[in-house]
Design a protein around this motif. Structure first.
Motif, short mmCIF file in Angstrom:
data_model
loop_
_atom_site.label_atom_id
_atom_site.label_comp_id
_atom_site.label_asym_id
_atom_site.label_seq_id
_atom_site.Cartn_x
_atom_site.Cartn_y
_atom_site.Cartn_z
N LYS A 11 0.86 -1.21 0.00
CA LYS A 11 0.00 0.00 0.00
C LYS A 11 0.88 1.25 0.00
O LYS A 11 0.64 2.20 -0.74
N GLN A 23 1.14 4.02 -2.98
CA GLN A 23 0.89 5.44 -2.66
C GLN A 23 2.09 6.29 -3.07
O GLN A 23 1.93 7.40 -3.59
N ASN A 46 2.04 9.44 -5.50
CA ASN A 46 2.50 10.77 -5.06
C ASN A 46 3.71 11.28 -5.82
O ASN A 46 4.06 12.45 -5.70
#
Ligand code: NAD
Ligand code: TYD
Length: 345
Positions: free
Chosen positions: A307, A311, A315
């Motif tokens: 995860k 992410q 980003n």
């Protein structure tokens, strides 16, 4: 303490640099990297702001430059991450793997002999042990497992390991070796399984799974690898080999499906393509030695690590989009001339 980190503009080396700069604010870290296609200076942009960090663009095979750098900096420890690291590329063109992974290792160790060193640490891989059968889940690689390589990549890494151990026995060079399983996390070059599937899925592009996707890899979050190296260079035995892995075996196809799920993309993006030549079936590390001797244990569970990794790619689109466009090579020219100018001022 002065540490040379070779290959520090790549995936694991850069994570190690950030880990060490944070944990040991008094240490000086010197990154030596040739900036091949896999090295990206923008990855080290934040490190550049730290007065205890220096970046040097150099090839570890270039004896004169490496010796001059040792003479100038007098490192206490060398951690050698520099390598050609992609199995598929080694199948297409093995030669550069022999050059960097074997000759480069020899040049670094010769420099260590000439100028003196507290520790030379070689970053190796579980791939030196070859593979394990899928129907024997009771088998794991230990440090005693014979070297039995499959690809030009793993053969070059095993050759380097043998050379490292020979420098210990012959010259008494204070060496250590870590053999880690597959890493994942930030700054992973998008030609390897996990980042490639993330960026392809984000672009709704096909997700190419080799063969039937049943091959098993033992995944470790990159920060846990960094903590293992930190323990080995400070407290590990000289002349010792340490296996590093988190008992996290997964089939390729399950990883790809998980990435689809996390990104809310359809599994219909998955395509099955021709298998890799000599494709290793299963890697699985027994990390008992490093746990018992040094107290190392991984901290990040795969469910959390994947995860965090996804992410990070969400980003940091600019980081990988620049790589995909090939623009980062130009970016380097620009960045590096600025850095060079700054160093000369
Ligand atoms: P990477 O390909 O992301 O980075 C390699 C770095 O080495 C790049 O910055 C590149 O520019 C540099 N380099 C290449 N040739 C060089 C040379 N001749 N001189 C100086 N620098 C050079 O690789 P990675 O995934 O970060 O792997 C680092 C090390 O860890 C390698 O030795 C690899 O065998 C080992 N390893 C990787 C994994 C993994 O899952 N990625 C697992 C176990 C071990
Ligand atoms: P990779 O990330 O190249 O690491 P390694 O071969 O060093 O383990 O590949 C991990 C696994 O994923 C390996 O079994 C090959 C497979 N793979 C695919 O199925 N498709 C791909 O596009 C890639 C890059 C890898």
């Amino acid at each position: 303490m002065i540490i040379f980190v070779t290959g520090g503009a790549g995936f694991i080396g850069s994570n190690f640099i950030y880990y060490m700069l944070k944990k040991y604010p008094d240490y000086r870290l010197v990154c030596v990297d040739k900036l091949t296609y896999a090295g990206n200076i923008s990855t080290l942009q934040k490190a550049m702001e730290n007065a205890n960090f220096r970046f040097v663009k150099a090839d570890i095979c270039d004896r004169d430059t490496i010796y001059a750098l040792f003479e100038e900096e007098k490192p206490d420890i060398v951690v050698n991450f520099a390598a050609e690291s992609h199995v598929d590329r080694s199948i297409e063109d093995p030669e550069v793997f022999l050059q960097t992974n074997i000759i480069g290792t020899a040049v670094l160790m010769d420099a260590c002999r000439k100028y003196g060193i507290k520790r030379y640490h070689q970053i190796s891989t579980d791939e030196v042990y070859g593979d394990l059968p899928l129907d024997r889940p009771d088998l794991f690689f230990t440090e005693m497992t014979p070297l039995h390589t499959s690809s030009p990549y793993s053969s070059s890494k095993a050759s380097a390991d043998l050379l490292v151990l020979s420098y210990y026995r012959t010259y008494g060079l204070p060496v250590s070796i870590s053999r880690c399983s597959n890493n994942y996390g930030p700054y992973h070059f998008p030609e390897k399984l996990i980042p490639l599937m993330i960026v392809n899925a984000l672009h709704d592009k096909p997700l190419p799974v080799y063969g039937e996707g049943l091959n098993v890899r033992d995944w470790l979050y990159v920060e846990d690898h960094c903590s293992a190296i930190d323990m080995i260079i400070h407290n590990g035995g000289v002349g010792e080999v340490y296996n590093v892995g988190g008992h996290n075996e997964m089939k390729n196809i399950d990883i790809v499906k998980l990435i689809c799920k996390e990104l809310d993309k359809p599994e219909s993006l998955i395509i099955y393509v021709a298998d890799r030549k000599g494709h290793d079936m299963r890697y699985a590390i027994d990390p008992t030695k490093i746990h018992k001797e040094l107290g190392w244990l991984p901290k990040t569970k795969f469910a959390d690590g994947i995860k965090k990794t996804i992410q990070w790619y969400l980003n940091n689109r600019e980081w990988w989009e620049t790589i995909l466009s090939g623009e980062y090579q130009n970016y380097y020219e620009k960045m590096y001339s600025q850095i060079h100018n700054r160093q000369c001022e």
